[in-house]
Design an enzyme around this catalytic site. Structure first.
Site, short mmCIF file in Angstrom:
data_model
loop_
_atom_site.label_atom_id
_atom_site.label_comp_id
_atom_site.label_asym_id
_atom_site.label_seq_id
_atom_site.Cartn_x
_atom_site.Cartn_y
_atom_site.Cartn_z
N CYS A 71 10.14 -111.26 61.13
CA CYS A 71 9.69 -108.72 61.46
C CYS A 71 9.17 -109.30 62.83
O CYS A 71 8.07 -109.99 63.33
CB CYS A 71 8.44 -108.52 59.98
SG CYS A 71 8.73 -107.21 60.55
N CYS A 75 1.73 -107.53 61.35
CA CYS A 75 0.66 -106.62 61.29
C CYS A 75 -0.57 -108.40 60.54
O CYS A 75 0.23 -109.30 60.19
CB CYS A 75 1.69 -106.11 59.88
SG CYS A 75 2.61 -105.27 60.04
N CYS A 78 0.37 -110.43 57.55
CA CYS A 78 1.45 -110.28 57.26
C CYS A 78 1.97 -112.06 57.39
O CYS A 78 2.66 -112.61 58.66
CB CYS A 78 2.94 -109.95 57.38
SG CYS A 78 4.21 -109.54 56.55
N CYS A 115 11.92 -103.75 42.86
CA CYS A 115 11.80 -103.33 44.45
C CYS A 115 12.05 -104.61 44.80
O CYS A 115 11.47 -105.76 44.92
CB CYS A 115 10.56 -103.86 44.25
SG CYS A 115 8.94 -102.52 42.75
N CYS A 146 13.13 -99.44 43.40
CA CYS A 146 11.72 -99.47 44.26
C CYS A 146 13.01 -100.22 46.04
O CYS A 146 13.36 -100.72 45.40
CB CYS A 146 10.99 -99.55 44.14
SG CYS A 146 9.61 -99.43 45.27
N CYS A 206 5.56 -94.47 47.00
CA CYS A 206 5.03 -95.57 46.63
C CYS A 206 3.85 -95.96 47.83
O CYS A 206 4.53 -96.26 49.24
CB CYS A 206 5.56 -96.64 46.36
SG CYS A 206 4.58 -97.92 45.79
N ARG A 278 -0.84 -99.20 41.51
CA ARG A 278 -0.75 -100.61 40.97
C ARG A 278 -2.07 -101.48 41.43
O ARG A 278 -1.84 -102.14 42.25
CB ARG A 278 0.07 -100.38 41.70
CG ARG A 278 1.19 -102.11 41.58
CD ARG A 278 2.46 -102.12 42.11
NE ARG A 278 3.21 -100.97 42.13
CZ ARG A 278 3.89 -100.79 41.20
NH1 ARG A 278 4.21 -101.81 40.37
NH2 ARG A 278 4.43 -99.92 41.40
N1 SAM Z 1 8.36 -104.44 56.31
C1 SAM Z 1 8.21 -103.88 55.58
C2 SAM Z 1 6.82 -102.62 55.29
O1 SAM Z 1 5.72 -103.22 55.77
O2 SAM Z 1 7.00 -101.28 55.24
C3 SAM Z 1 8.12 -104.15 54.08
C4 SAM Z 1 7.38 -105.24 53.57
S1 SAM Z 1 5.67 -105.33 53.67
C5 SAM Z 1 5.42 -106.96 53.52
C6 SAM Z 1 5.01 -104.69 52.77
C7 SAM Z 1 3.72 -104.68 52.70
O3 SAM Z 1 3.31 -105.39 51.68
C8 SAM Z 1 2.38 -104.37 53.58
O4 SAM Z 1 2.81 -103.04 53.54
C9 SAM Z 1 1.02 -104.80 53.04
O5 SAM Z 1 0.44 -103.75 52.44
C10 SAM Z 1 2.03 -105.46 51.62
N2 SAM Z 1 1.27 -107.38 52.18
C11 SAM Z 1 2.16 -108.18 53.05
N3 SAM Z 1 1.29 -108.85 53.64
C12 SAM Z 1 0.51 -109.18 52.64
C13 SAM Z 1 -0.77 -110.21 51.76
N4 SAM Z 1 -0.24 -111.06 52.67
N5 SAM Z 1 -1.94 -109.43 51.18
C14 SAM Z 1 -1.50 -109.01 50.66
N6 SAM Z 1 -0.81 -107.76 50.58
C15 SAM Z 1 0.47 -107.87 51.53
FE1 SF4 Z 2 7.01 -106.84 58.86
FE2 SF4 Z 2 5.49 -107.53 56.94
FE3 SF4 Z 2 4.22 -105.99 58.47
FE4 SF4 Z 2 6.04 -105.82 57.13
S1 SF4 Z 2 3.81 -106.01 56.54
S2 SF4 Z 2 6.19 -104.73 58.84
S3 SF4 Z 2 6.95 -107.61 56.58
S4 SF4 Z 2 5.10 -107.84 59.45
#
Ligand code: SAM
Ligand code: SF4
Ligand code: DTB
Length: 377
Positions: A71, A75, A78, A115, A146, A206, A278
């Site tokens: 990606c 973040c 992530c 989802c 979702c 959501c 949730r």
């Molecule tokens: N890329 C898209 C986005 O960020 O909107 C969708 C997938 S992203 C993985 C969805 C959500 O998963 C993130 O906004 C975050 O809140 C949660 N998430 C991701 N990594 C995580 C982690 N290591 N622990 C807890 N929540 C996590």
């Molecule tokens: Fe990309 Fe992970 Fe951020 Fe979603 S949460 S935008 S998958 S880096």
């Protein structure tokens, strides 16, 4: 417009006997909610929950990563960000038939919503036709759908809604003030804009966040104020506990205290009582007792299945055992409830109301609101 039949209804008037669903929360009153004695907080959250939901029913969704890794966003929590080396195999968009096979098996395991998540900044135009096929296929199986695909344009939101997508997940993650410490490649305003497009397109929203990013209680309160002061509350509010993944900058973040996590759930429920809160990522790292407290605090939705998107989730059988121990979903299917349970059918609320007329009764909730008022004065 997409189906909203299973989404909870917001009650904006007290004429029905429900407390008013508010959209004007101040940061200081939410901080005061967090600082209440734990028992008062949980009691208040449970009362709020019982005004809108059957307290012994928990909705069950299953997650699937339809496009994993690489990606472009940064973040810090992530495992799928291309900015960090987490050893994750990156994958192209999954084939539609493969996705539908997974959806079928999720349904057989008891999930009522499927989802699908993609590690995108935003969905590329070339992949939209496949995404639309996935939505239609999942709906045809009798499951709610979702998706979480990153930022959307107004046109994309309309297209997804037109295909019948029930829910779009897009998290605020944290407070506006703390956000820049966690993500630099997309702004808070970008996120709010996507959520507005989702709402305008008629889909259920959501949106929630993560506890454990190094934020303080004020940031948790700030994030909940952002969500609860939207013109309409998100129908679904995922509260994730950070899953620490080696290779991400937050791999060694300080562990979240379970009680503080449950407080966040309780405050979310008090502020957005008609929403499904949730208990999201992080259950694999939680004891059964913390999860039970989270349900008591008003969480009424989980992800079922041994994987979230890329990280571990409890085995389905372990969850079934936990539900059986807690008497959750006995004799019900595992679908989302449409609010509302009238207060007169809620025995705990009736007991509370009766007790209030007793001269010797000490009303912790009323005295809390007095304290809040005093704090503002
Ligand atoms: N890329 C898209 C986005 O960020 O909107 C969708 C997938 S992203 C993985 C969805 C959500 O998963 C993130 O906004 C975050 O809140 C949660 N998430 C991701 N990594 C995580 C982690 N290591 N622990 C807890 N929540 C996590
Ligand atoms: Fe990309 Fe992970 Fe951020 Fe979603 S949460 S935008 S998958 S880096
Ligand atoms: C949400 O708030 N939590 C889910 C869902 N929305 C998409 C995702 C959790 C992801 C946890 C890390 C992983 O498994 O990759």
């Amino acid at each position: 417009m997409s189906n909203t039949s299973s989404a909870p209804a917001e009650n904006s008037s007290s004429s029905s006997g429900h407390s008013v669903v508010r959209h004007d929360w101040t940061l200081s009153e939410v901080e005061a909610l967090f600082q209440q004695p734990f028992n008062d907080l949980i009691f208040q959250a449970q009362l709020a929950h019982r005004e809108h939901f059957d307290p012994n029913q928990v909705q069950v969704s299953t997650l699937l990563s339809i496009k994993t890794g690489a990606c472009p966003e940064d973040c810090k929590y992530c495992p799928q960000s291309g900015h960090y080396n987490t050893g994750l195999e990156k994958e192209k968009l999954m084939e539609v038939q493969k996705v539908l096979e997974e959806a079928r098996s999720a349904k057989a395991s008891g999930a009522t919503r499927f989802c699908m998540g993609a590690a995108w900044k935003n969905p590329p135009a070339r992949d939209m036709p496949y995404i639309i096929e996935m939505i239609k296929g999942v709906k045809a199986l009798g499951l709610e759908s979702c998706m979480t695909l990153g930022m959307l344009s107004e046109e994309q939101a309309t297209e997804l809604a037109g295909a019948g997508l029930d829910y779009y997940n897009h998290n605020l993650d944290t407070s506006p003030e703390f956000y820049g410490n966690i993500i630099t490649t997309r702004t808070y305003a970008d996120r709010l804009k996507t959520l507005a497009f989702v709402r305008e397109a008629g889909m259920n929203v959501c949106s929630g966040g993560i506890v454990g990013l190094g934020e303080n209680e004020r940031d948790r309160a700030g994030m909940l104020v952002q969500l609860a002061n939207m013109p309409k509350h998100p129908e679904s509010v995922p509260i994730n506990m950070l899953v620490k993944v080696a290779g991400t900058p937050l791999a060694d973040a300080e562990a979240v205290d379970g009680i503080d996590f449950v407080r966040t759930i309780a405050v979310a429920k008090i502020m957005m009582p008609a929403s499904n809160v949730r208990l999201s990522a992080g259950r694999e790292q939680m004891s059964d007792e913390i999860q039970a407290l989270a349900f008591l605090a008003g969480a009424n939705s989980i992800f079922l299945g041994d994987k979230l998107l890329t990280t571990a989730n409890p085995e389905a059988n372990k969850d079934r055992q936990l539900f059986a121990r807690l008497g959750i979903n006995k004799g019900h299917d595992w679908g989302e409830q449409s609010a509302v349970q009238p207060p007169e059918q809620c025995p705990i609320k009736a007991m509370y109301d009766a007790e209030k007329s007793n001269d010797h009764y000490y009303d912790a909730m009323a005295s809390q609101s007095d304290r809040n008022m005093a704090g503002h004065g």
